[in-house]
Motif scaffolding. Structure first.
Motif, short mmCIF file in Angstrom:
data_model
loop_
_atom_site.label_atom_id
_atom_site.label_comp_id
_atom_site.label_asym_id
_atom_site.label_seq_id
_atom_site.Cartn_x
_atom_site.Cartn_y
_atom_site.Cartn_z
N VAL A 63 0.81 -0.97 0.08
CA VAL A 63 0.15 0.02 0.03
C VAL A 63 1.06 1.51 -0.20
O VAL A 63 2.15 1.46 0.81
CB VAL A 63 -1.14 -0.24 0.93
N LEU A 64 0.71 2.31 -1.45
CA LEU A 64 1.16 3.02 -1.25
C LEU A 64 0.51 4.51 -1.25
O LEU A 64 -0.15 5.38 -1.61
CB LEU A 64 1.98 3.36 -2.38
N GLN A 65 0.48 4.29 0.14
CA GLN A 65 -0.86 5.89 1.01
C GLN A 65 -0.05 6.08 2.11
O GLN A 65 0.65 5.81 2.73
CB GLN A 65 -1.91 5.45 1.01
N GLY A 66 -0.49 7.60 2.84
CA GLY A 66 -0.65 8.38 3.31
C GLY A 66 0.51 9.50 3.29
O GLY A 66 0.24 10.31 2.15
N GLU A 67 0.84 10.85 4.17
CA GLU A 67 1.28 12.07 4.16
C GLU A 67 3.11 11.85 4.10
O GLU A 67 3.70 11.14 5.92
CB GLU A 67 0.89 12.92 5.31
N LEU A 68 3.54 12.57 3.68
CA LEU A 68 5.06 12.71 3.72
C LEU A 68 5.28 14.49 4.22
O LEU A 68 4.39 14.84 3.13
CB LEU A 68 5.74 12.59 2.77
N ARG A 69 6.09 14.17 5.09
CA ARG A 69 6.44 15.80 5.81
C ARG A 69 8.10 15.72 5.26
O ARG A 69 8.92 15.34 5.57
CB ARG A 69 6.13 16.42 6.79
N ILE A 70 7.93 16.88 4.14
CA ILE A 70 9.65 17.08 4.00
C ILE A 70 10.26 18.83 4.14
O ILE A 70 9.52 19.27 3.82
CB ILE A 70 9.73 16.55 2.32
N GLY A 71 10.84 18.17 4.07
CA GLY A 71 12.46 19.94 4.67
C GLY A 71 12.84 19.68 3.56
O GLY A 71 13.02 19.08 3.15
#
Length: 311
Positions: A88-96
Motif C-alpha cells: 500500500v502506497l498511501q499516507g503523508e510525507l512531511r519534507i523539509g
C-alpha cells in the motif's frame, strides 16, 4: 492511557498552544484538553504548566513526552510495516527542503509524483539545514532535501546527484573576459553572498577561501536571502556571485552569456535525500527518491563528485 492521549501531549508539546494542537489532531480544543487532563489524573502529575504562554511542559512532563514520542513512533512503525507488506502506497510525507534547492528541484518532481501517487499527500516547507536536521531528529518531518555530507550520526544520507557550481559575472567584472574561471579570479570586493545560516554561503566561502581574506576594504556589504536575489544583484548592480547549476536551467541567452564555468575539476555540491536513522515511511521515501532521480536532467546526473565543496 491510550495512544491517542500520547499523540495529544506530543502535539501540545510541539505547538505549545491548545487551539493549534487541537487543529493538528483534527479534534476540538475541549476534547484535546479533556483527554490530556485525564492522562494527567491517571499518572498523578501535571504534564504542562498552563499558567505560561505559550504552554510549556513541566519537568516531569518533558520526560513523559519524550517516552510518548518513542511509543508513538514504534506504533507507527508497526502500522507502516503492515502497509509495506501489503504494497500500500498511501499516507503523508512531511519534507523539509533548503531554500537554495526549493525553487529549482520542487517544480521538477512534485507534480509528476502527485499524479503518479494520488494517495500520498506531500507537505513541504523550506528551512535552513540546521533547522531541518533538528526537525528530523525530533520526528517533526519525515525526510529532507539538502546538501551533504552532514556528519550527523543520527541522520541517514542518500545522495541523489551532484550539482555544478558556476560563476555569474557582470560585464564590468574582470572574470567576464575569461572562458573558464578559478577561485582566485573572484574578487571579494565584488562578490555577492547569501546571509548567514545558508549552507550554500559556507560552500562559497570554502570554495573561494574567503576566510583568508579581509573585508576591511569592502565599501558595502550586503547578504542576500535567496539565490535569485544574488542573480539580480549581479544583473542590476554588477559584481559576481556563485550559483547552483539548476538555477541556470531556464536562463535566457543573455543570462547564459554571464555564466562562467570553473576550470576542471569543476566544484560540485552533493544533493541528498536524508532521513532519521529510525524513520518509519521507508516505502514512501523510496518512491520519492526514485521520482526525484527520474526528474533530474541527464546532464546533471552525469556530474561526478571529484571536487566536492565542503559545507
Amino acid at each position: 492511557m491510550t495512544i491517542t492521549q500520547l499523540e495529544y501531549i506530543i502535539a501540545l508539546d510541539t505547538y505549545r498552544h491548545f487551539s493549534t494542537a487541537a487543529q493538528r489532531c483534527f479534534v476540538t480544543q475541549p476534547t484535546l484538553s479533556m483527554q490530556i487532563q485525564k492522562l494527567e489524573e491517571e499518572l498523578g502529575t501535571k504534564l504542562f504548566d498552563r499558567s505560561k504562554q505559550p504552554v510549556i511542559p513541566t519537568e516531569t512532563g518533558e520526560e513523559v513526552i519524550q517516552q510518548a514520542r518513542v511509543i508513538v513512533h514504534k506504533v507507527k512503525m508497526m502500522h507502516q510495516l503492515i502497509k509495506d507488506k501489503q504494497g500500500v502506497l498511501q499516507g503523508e510525507l512531511r519534507i523539509g527542503i533548503i531554500p537554495t534547492l526549493a525553487p529549482y528541484l520542487l517544480p521538477m518532481f512534485l507534480q509528476p509524483f502527485l499524479a503518479k501517487y494520488p494517495d500520498i499527500k506531500i507537505w513541504v516547507k523550506e528551512m535552513t539545514t540546521d533547522i531541518l536536521v533538528e526537525k528530523l531528529k525530533a520526528g517533526k518531518i519525515d525526510a529532507g532535501l539538502l546538501v551533504t555530507p552532514l556528519q550527523e550520526n543520527a541522520i541517514k544520507e542518500y545522495p541523489l546527484f551532484y550539482e555544478e557550481l558556476v560563476a555569474y559575472v557582470s560585464k564590468s567584472n574582470a572574470a567576464f573576459k575569461k572562458t573558464y574561471v578559478l577561485a582566485d579570479d573572484i574578487d571579494l570586493k565584488e562578490l555577492w553572498l547569501l546571509e548567514e545560516g545558508h549552507c550554500f554561503r559556507s560552500q562559497i566561502i570554502n570554495l573561494c577561501e574567503l576566510k583568508k581574506q579581509s573585508k576591511d576594504h569592502s565599501r558595502f556589504e550586503y547578504e542576500a536571502g535567496s539565490v535569485e536575489t544574488l542573480r539580480k544583484m549581479v544583473e542590476k548592480n554588477n559584481g559576481i556571485t556563485i550559483l547552483p547549476e539548476m538555477a541556470t536551467l531556464d536562463f535566457t541567452s543573455k543570462q547564459l552569456n554571464m555564466v562562467r564555468h570553473f576550470k576542471a575539476p569543476v566544484p560540485v555540491r552533493e544533493v541528498s535525500l536524508v532521513t532519521h536513522r529510525d524513520y518509519v515511511k521507508k516505502k514512501l521515501v523510496d518512491v520519492l527518491k526514485a521520482e526525484i532521480i527520474a526528474s533530474i536532467p541527464a546532464k546533471i546526473m552525469l556530474n561526478k563528485n571529484k571536487n566536492l565543496v565542503k559545507t
